[in-house]
Design a protein around this motif. Structure first.
Motif, PDB file in Angstrom:
ATOM      1  N   ILE A   1      -1.188   9.823   4.457  1.00 11.64           N
ATOM      2  CA  ILE A   1      -2.307   8.981   4.003  1.00 11.64           C
ATOM      3  C   ILE A   1      -2.871   8.187   5.185  1.00 11.64           C
ATOM      4  CG2 ILE A   1      -3.040   7.286   2.298  1.00 11.64           C
ATOM      5  CD1 ILE A   1      -0.380   7.755   0.852  1.00 11.64           C
ATOM      6  N   HIS A   2      -1.964   7.717   6.043  1.00 12.44           N
ATOM      7  CA  HIS A   2      -2.356   6.915   7.211  1.00 12.44           C
ATOM      8  C   HIS A   2      -1.759   7.598   8.449  1.00 12.44           C
ATOM      9  CE1 HIS A   2      -1.789   4.158   3.703  1.00 12.44           C
ATOM     10  NE2 HIS A   2      -3.053   3.914   3.986  1.00 12.44           N
TER      11      HIS A   2
ATOM     12  N   ASP B   1       5.103   4.237  -3.648  1.00 14.09           N
ATOM     13  CA  ASP B   1       4.473   2.932  -3.857  1.00 14.09           C
ATOM     14  C   ASP B   1       5.459   1.858  -3.372  1.00 14.09           C
ATOM     15  OD1 ASP B   1       2.496   1.183  -4.554  1.00 14.09           O
ATOM     16  OD2 ASP B   1       2.620   1.516  -6.715  1.00 14.09           O
ATOM     17  N   THR B   2       5.084   0.609  -3.502  1.00 16.17           N
ATOM     18  CA  THR B   2       5.909  -0.495  -3.013  1.00 16.17           C
ATOM     19  C   THR B   2       7.352  -0.381  -3.511  1.00 16.17           C
ATOM     20  OG1 THR B   2       3.921  -1.840  -3.107  1.00 16.17           O
ATOM     21  CG2 THR B   2       6.017  -3.012  -2.876  1.00 16.17           C
TER      22      THR B   2
ATOM     23  N   ARG C   1       8.824  16.604   2.796  1.00 18.10           N
ATOM     24  CA  ARG C   1       7.593  15.935   2.388  1.00 18.10           C
ATOM     25  C   ARG C   1       7.892  15.091   1.155  1.00 18.10           C
ATOM     26  NH1 ARG C   1       2.020  17.459   2.948  1.00 18.10           N
ATOM     27  NH2 ARG C   1       0.830  16.079   1.628  1.00 18.10           N
TER      28      ARG C   1
ATOM     29  N   LYS D   1       6.950  12.595  -2.083  1.00 19.84           N
ATOM     30  CA  LYS D   1       5.800  12.301  -2.935  1.00 19.84           C
ATOM     31  C   LYS D   1       5.264  10.937  -2.473  1.00 19.84           C
ATOM     32  CE  LYS D   1       8.117   9.983  -6.792  1.00 19.84           C
ATOM     33  NZ  LYS D   1       7.585   8.649  -6.459  1.00 19.84           N
ATOM     34  N   VAL D   2       4.198  10.472  -3.057  1.00 18.30           N
ATOM     35  CA  VAL D   2       3.666   9.181  -2.632  1.00 18.30           C
ATOM     36  C   VAL D   2       4.658   8.079  -3.002  1.00 18.30           C
ATOM     37  CG1 VAL D   2       2.310   8.898  -4.751  1.00 18.30           C
ATOM     38  CG2 VAL D   2       1.651   7.654  -2.686  1.00 18.30           C
TER      39      VAL D   2
ATOM     40  N   ILE E   1       0.861  -1.175   0.000  1.00 14.83           N
ATOM     41  CA  ILE E   1       0.000   0.000   0.000  1.00 14.83           C
ATOM     42  C   ILE E   1       0.906   1.236   0.000  1.00 14.83           C
ATOM     43  CG2 ILE E   1      -1.525   1.284   1.630  1.00 14.83           C
ATOM     44  CD1 ILE E   1      -3.043  -0.887   0.118  1.00 14.83           C
ATOM     45  N   PRO E   2       0.542   2.274  -0.752  1.00 16.25           N
ATOM     46  CA  PRO E   2       1.409   3.463  -0.782  1.00 16.25           C
ATOM     47  C   PRO E   2       1.425   4.216   0.548  1.00 16.25           C
ATOM     48  CG  PRO E   2      -0.614   3.846  -2.036  1.00 16.25           C
ATOM     49  CD  PRO E   2      -0.612   2.400  -1.655  1.00 16.25           C
TER      50      PRO E   2
ATOM     51  N   PHE F   1       5.056  11.864   9.835  1.00 19.10           N
ATOM     52  CA  PHE F   1       3.958  10.893   9.763  1.00 19.10           C
ATOM     53  C   PHE F   1       3.664  10.565   8.311  1.00 19.10           C
ATOM     54  CE2 PHE F   1       0.077  13.575   8.735  1.00 19.10           C
ATOM     55  CZ  PHE F   1       0.735  14.799   8.620  1.00 19.10           C
TER      56      PHE F   1
END
Lengths: 312, 116
Positions: free
Chosen positions: B103-104, B82-83, B77, B79-80, B65-66, B100
């Motif tokens: 996203i979660h 991914d795996t 910060r 970027k997103v 999950i990203p 943190f």
């Protein structure tokens, strides 16, 4: 500990409830309130109808246990098309895409179009991952169905005497927190609900649960209590969400909470795995763990009839 | 002999030695070893990372999950991710950096940067 165990067992059983089970929620509604609501409700205002909820299509996801989330989303839409009673519209409760890519949004739209029904969206956290911090979603859906959406895309609309409210709880999340609505959205909600009679059935749809299902995994909304306080005077409130990829329901007073299955992959029951990541299940079991939800509004009844149907 | 070295060497050198022993290439121009924080099961590991001034910390997402890596004070910060994707940040100011996953947000961690 015994209580915790039995609650967990109950949640687990609900998460794996089979095809076509009808949840009827009448528990917890005091009879005096029921009478009030009945007297206040002109029977002609609410007309019977049904609508569909799909959630967490995660278009672009292609890992264990689902190598092709597009294929299972297509199957979900095919299931909607084959329903004997045509629903009036579809609510998509977020995580349309896996990574907020334009191609993923395009494919989701294309697949949903096959259903031939109006679609109302709210974003999940996976739909806010672009470099523009949600621009990709907002450019596409941010104006809302009537061009009247505000802020990060929240809006409301009325249908056959019911009031639908789309809330966004995946923006401006705070470290250590859960889902979040924010002061601006809550102020809007107060105004939005102010003119409604208490007898109006209200359906709230959002991505992250509006009650704390499991805090350790962030499965809740920090400031949900403020929104629920604004909804407390209504005789029938139904809260629909996604995010946790399993069917769990709870009734609190007049408020019925329902979390929906995903069309992409299941997630574990609260606390039953090391993390809330995708549940690795055998390929043959996947479609039994995915599904769509049909909701019927019956005039004169506080509780909406909710039917969760798996893909097989 | 290794234990003798460890006893005598300053801690940064020990870490460098450990990195070499593990086959991790340290930047030739810097004496500060790279530090990795692994994201697994929606958790930053380790939750608290202590590094010397000038250190580069690399986060690697091991989940299906990203995730993101976002400083509470906005000093960095990602970027997103991914795996298997990575994000690196070099810390040039001493202090404590709470971060943190945006996203979660229940996923939190901390980088402590020690002064020179």
């Amino acid at each position: 500990m015994r209580d915790g165990h039995s609650r967990r067992r109950v949640l687990e059983c609900m998460g794996w409830a089979g095809t076509g089970l009808v949840w009827t929620m009448a528990g917890g509604v005091a009879s005096s309130i029921t009478l009030d609501a009945a007297q206040a409700a002109p029977k002609s205002v609410v007309k019977p109808f049904s609508f569909l909820q799909v959630s967490d299509s995660h278009i672009g996801f292609a890992k264990d246990p689902n190598p092709d989330a597009r294929a299972t989303f297509r199957e979900a839409v095919a299931k909607i098309k084959s329903m004997p009673v045509k629903p009036d519209f579809i609510l998509h409760t977020g995580d349309i895409t896996q990574l907020s890519k334009d191609a993923e949004f395009d494919d989701a739209d294309q697949i949903l179009k096959e259903a031939g029904l109006p679609v109302f969206h709210v974003p999940g956290e996976h739909d806010m991952l672009d470099e523009g911090n949600g621009r990709a979603y907002l450019d596409r859906y941010g104006k809302g169905p009537l061009g009247a959406a505000l802020g990060d895309g929240w809006y409301s609309f009325d249908h056959n005497g019911c009031h639908f409210v789309a809330l966004i709880n995946v923006k401006e999340l705070k470290a250590g927190g859960m889902g979040h609505l924010g002061a601006d959205q809550l102020a809007w909600l107060q105004k939005d609900l102010a003119g409604l009679r208490a007898s109006t059935p209200v359906v709230v749809f959002t991505h992250v649960p509006m009650w704390t299902v499991y805090e350790q995994w962030g499965w809740g909304t920090d400031d949900a209590a403020q929104a629920l306080a604004l909804l407390a005077r209504f005789g029938s409130v139904t809260v629909l969400n996604g995010h946790i990829h399993q069917v769990i329901q709870k009734t609190e007073g007049h408020v019925a909470f329902h979390t929906a299955r995903s069309t992409a992959f299941p997630q574990p029951a609260p606390g039953q795995a090391a993390s809330p990541g995708p549940m690795k299940i055998p390929a043959g079991d996947l479609r039994g763990a995915l599904g769509v939800r049909q909701v019927s509004v019956v005039p004169g009844r506080e509780a909406l009839a909710v039917v969760d149907a798996s893909l097989v | 002999m290794l234990s003798h070295l460890i006893r005598c060497a300053p801690s940064a050198a020990v870490a460098a030695l450990a990195a070499v022993a593990l086959g991790v290439a340290a930047p030739a121009s810097s004496a500060i070893p790279p530090t990795t924080v692994k994201i697994d099961n929606f958790t930053f590991g380790p939750v608290t990372t202590t590094v010397p001034l000038g250190a580069t910390v690399t986060w690697v997402n091991g989940d299906d999950i990203p995730h993101t890596v976002v400083a509470v004070d906005k000093s960095f910060r990602s970027k997103v991710l991914d795996t298997d994707e990575k994000f690196s940040f070099t810390f040039t100011k001493a202090g404590t950096y709470d971060y943190f996953c945006s996203i979660h947000p229940h996923m939190t961690g901390k980088v402590v940067v020690k002064g020179a």
